[in-house]
Design an enzyme around this catalytic site. Sequence first.
Site, PDB file in Angstrom:
ATOM      1  N   HIS A  82     -36.844 -28.573  45.648  1.00 28.03           N
ATOM      2  CA  HIS A  82     -37.280 -29.745  44.880  1.00 28.03           C
ATOM      3  C   HIS A  82     -38.540 -29.406  44.096  1.00 28.03           C
ATOM      4  O   HIS A  82     -39.353 -28.580  44.529  1.00 28.03           O
ATOM      5  CB  HIS A  82     -37.537 -30.948  45.796  1.00 28.03           C
ATOM      6  CG  HIS A  82     -38.431 -30.636  46.946  1.00 28.03           C
ATOM      7  ND1 HIS A  82     -38.002 -29.952  48.063  1.00 28.03           N
ATOM      8  CD2 HIS A  82     -39.754 -30.884  47.145  1.00 28.03           C
ATOM      9  CE1 HIS A  82     -39.010 -29.811  48.903  1.00 28.03           C
ATOM     10  NE2 HIS A  82     -40.081 -30.356  48.370  1.00 28.03           N
ATOM     11  N   HIS A  94     -41.971 -31.028  42.625  1.00 28.73           N
ATOM     12  CA  HIS A  94     -42.882 -32.172  42.648  1.00 28.73           C
ATOM     13  C   HIS A  94     -43.372 -32.402  41.218  1.00 28.73           C
ATOM     14  O   HIS A  94     -43.834 -31.459  40.565  1.00 28.73           O
ATOM     15  CB  HIS A  94     -44.102 -31.883  43.516  1.00 28.73           C
ATOM     16  CG  HIS A  94     -43.806 -31.666  44.964  1.00 28.73           C
ATOM     17  ND1 HIS A  94     -44.031 -32.622  45.927  1.00 28.73           N
ATOM     18  CD2 HIS A  94     -43.314 -30.592  45.629  1.00 28.73           C
ATOM     19  CE1 HIS A  94     -43.701 -32.146  47.122  1.00 28.73           C
ATOM     20  NE2 HIS A  94     -43.261 -30.911  46.966  1.00 28.73           N
ATOM     21  N   ASP A 148     -41.665 -39.912  45.716  1.00 32.68           N
ATOM     22  CA  ASP A 148     -42.040 -39.346  47.015  1.00 32.68           C
ATOM     23  C   ASP A 148     -42.458 -40.471  47.960  1.00 32.68           C
ATOM     24  O   ASP A 148     -43.144 -41.413  47.566  1.00 32.68           O
ATOM     25  CB  ASP A 148     -43.176 -38.333  46.851  1.00 32.68           C
ATOM     26  CG  ASP A 148     -43.310 -37.415  48.050  1.00 32.68           C
ATOM     27  OD1 ASP A 148     -42.996 -36.226  47.914  1.00 32.68           O
ATOM     28  OD2 ASP A 148     -43.696 -37.910  49.132  1.00 32.68           O
ATOM     29  N   ASN A 205     -43.027 -25.767  46.346  1.00 32.95           N
ATOM     30  CA  ASN A 205     -43.455 -25.056  47.547  1.00 32.95           C
ATOM     31  C   ASN A 205     -42.272 -24.229  48.035  1.00 32.95           C
ATOM     32  O   ASN A 205     -41.208 -24.778  48.321  1.00 32.95           O
ATOM     33  CB  ASN A 205     -43.892 -26.049  48.625  1.00 32.95           C
ATOM     34  CG  ASN A 205     -45.137 -26.827  48.220  1.00 32.95           C
ATOM     35  OD1 ASN A 205     -46.049 -26.269  47.611  1.00 32.95           O
ATOM     36  ND2 ASN A 205     -45.173 -28.109  48.532  1.00 32.95           N
ATOM     37  N   VAL A 221     -39.345 -29.727  53.514  1.00 34.40           N
ATOM     38  CA  VAL A 221     -37.931 -30.110  53.377  1.00 34.40           C
ATOM     39  C   VAL A 221     -37.218 -28.932  52.719  1.00 34.40           C
ATOM     40  O   VAL A 221     -37.540 -28.562  51.574  1.00 34.40           O
ATOM     41  CB  VAL A 221     -37.765 -31.394  52.537  1.00 34.40           C
ATOM     42  CG1 VAL A 221     -36.284 -31.724  52.371  1.00 34.40           C
ATOM     43  CG2 VAL A 221     -38.514 -32.571  53.183  1.00 34.40           C
ATOM     44  N   GLN A 252     -43.842 -25.884  52.330  1.00 35.72           N
ATOM     45  CA  GLN A 252     -42.527 -26.533  52.208  1.00 35.72           C
ATOM     46  C   GLN A 252     -42.132 -27.138  53.561  1.00 35.72           C
ATOM     47  O   GLN A 252     -42.205 -26.478  54.602  1.00 35.72           O
ATOM     48  CB  GLN A 252     -41.462 -25.531  51.759  1.00 35.72           C
ATOM     49  CG  GLN A 252     -40.117 -26.198  51.487  1.00 35.72           C
ATOM     50  CD  GLN A 252     -39.075 -25.264  50.887  1.00 35.72           C
ATOM     51  OE1 GLN A 252     -39.310 -24.064  50.716  1.00 35.72           O
ATOM     52  NE2 GLN A 252     -37.915 -25.821  50.576  1.00 35.72           N
TER      53      GLN A 252
HETATM   54  P1  5GP Z   1     -42.411 -30.110  50.507  1.00 37.87           P
HETATM   55  O1  5GP Z   1     -43.528 -30.245  51.497  1.00 37.87           O
HETATM   56  O2  5GP Z   1     -41.149 -29.635  51.180  1.00 37.87           O
HETATM   57  O3  5GP Z   1     -42.743 -29.350  49.275  1.00 37.87           O
HETATM   58  O4  5GP Z   1     -42.150 -31.578  49.984  1.00 37.87           O
HETATM   59  C1  5GP Z   1     -41.370 -32.500  50.673  1.00 37.87           C
HETATM   60  C2  5GP Z   1     -41.735 -33.857  50.136  1.00 37.87           C
HETATM   61  O5  5GP Z   1     -40.728 -34.772  50.550  1.00 37.87           O
HETATM   62  C3  5GP Z   1     -43.059 -34.397  50.675  1.00 37.87           C
HETATM   63  O6  5GP Z   1     -43.939 -34.674  49.595  1.00 37.87           O
HETATM   64  C4  5GP Z   1     -42.659 -35.644  51.451  1.00 37.87           C
HETATM   65  O7  5GP Z   1     -43.601 -36.692  51.330  1.00 37.87           O
HETATM   66  C5  5GP Z   1     -41.323 -35.999  50.827  1.00 37.87           C
HETATM   67  N1  5GP Z   1     -40.427 -36.695  51.734  1.00 37.87           N
HETATM   68  C6  5GP Z   1     -40.174 -36.380  53.026  1.00 37.87           C
HETATM   69  N2  5GP Z   1     -39.274 -37.236  53.546  1.00 37.87           N
HETATM   70  C7  5GP Z   1     -38.958 -38.107  52.542  1.00 37.87           C
HETATM   71  C8  5GP Z   1     -38.078 -39.235  52.477  1.00 37.87           C
HETATM   72  O8  5GP Z   1     -37.400 -39.604  53.428  1.00 37.87           O
HETATM   73  N3  5GP Z   1     -38.017 -39.895  51.290  1.00 37.87           N
HETATM   74  C9  5GP Z   1     -38.753 -39.511  50.212  1.00 37.87           C
HETATM   75  N4  5GP Z   1     -38.604 -40.230  49.092  1.00 37.87           N
HETATM   76  N5  5GP Z   1     -39.584 -38.444  50.242  1.00 37.87           N
HETATM   77  C10 5GP Z   1     -39.694 -37.761  51.399  1.00 37.87           C
END
Ligand code: 5GP
Length: 119
Positions: free
Chosen positions: A102, A104, A33, A89, A98, A96
């Site tokens: 996915h 975590h 991440d 998420n 993205v 969420q």
């Molecule tokens: P969500 O909030 O959708 O459950 O998790 C998305 C995760 O993607 C977050 O923990 C965020 O830090 C990670 N993330 C967002 N953009 C990028 C990126 O460009 N590269 C990487 N490696 N992680 C990302």
Amino acid sequence: MSDAQVSLFTRIINREIPADIVYEDDQCIVINDIAPQAPVHMLVIPRKPLAMLVDAGPEDKMVMGHLLWVAGEVARMRGVDEAFRLVINNGAGAGQTVFHLHLHVLGNTQFDETNLATF
Ligand code: 5GP
């Protein structure tokens, strides 16, 4: 699919955006991440761009199981298999950001009920 609809994680899978790749196979990729919430914070991402967990259909059961297996494998690879947490998420209301499914994988941190909501 137009460029605007291609998810960030598909761009990472396609090597259009750089990422720290931990593991990869024909069904998924695992990256670190970019903004880790724990010393070990990896994302297990299916190649199939399901937006959310609830978008998975019966035909996705195999890949969903594969993602769980891979989560255990990469936890072992990173030495956190004694204690790690998986978080998904589902939806903006759950945090969420993205919209490409996915998992975590969080490890090497103190787990308690208070930090459950922050991941
Ligand atoms: P969500 O909030 O959708 O459950 O998790 C998305 C995760 O993607 C977050 O923990 C965020 O830090 C990670 N993330 C967002 N953009 C990028 C990126 O460009 N590269 C990487 N490696 N992680 C990302």
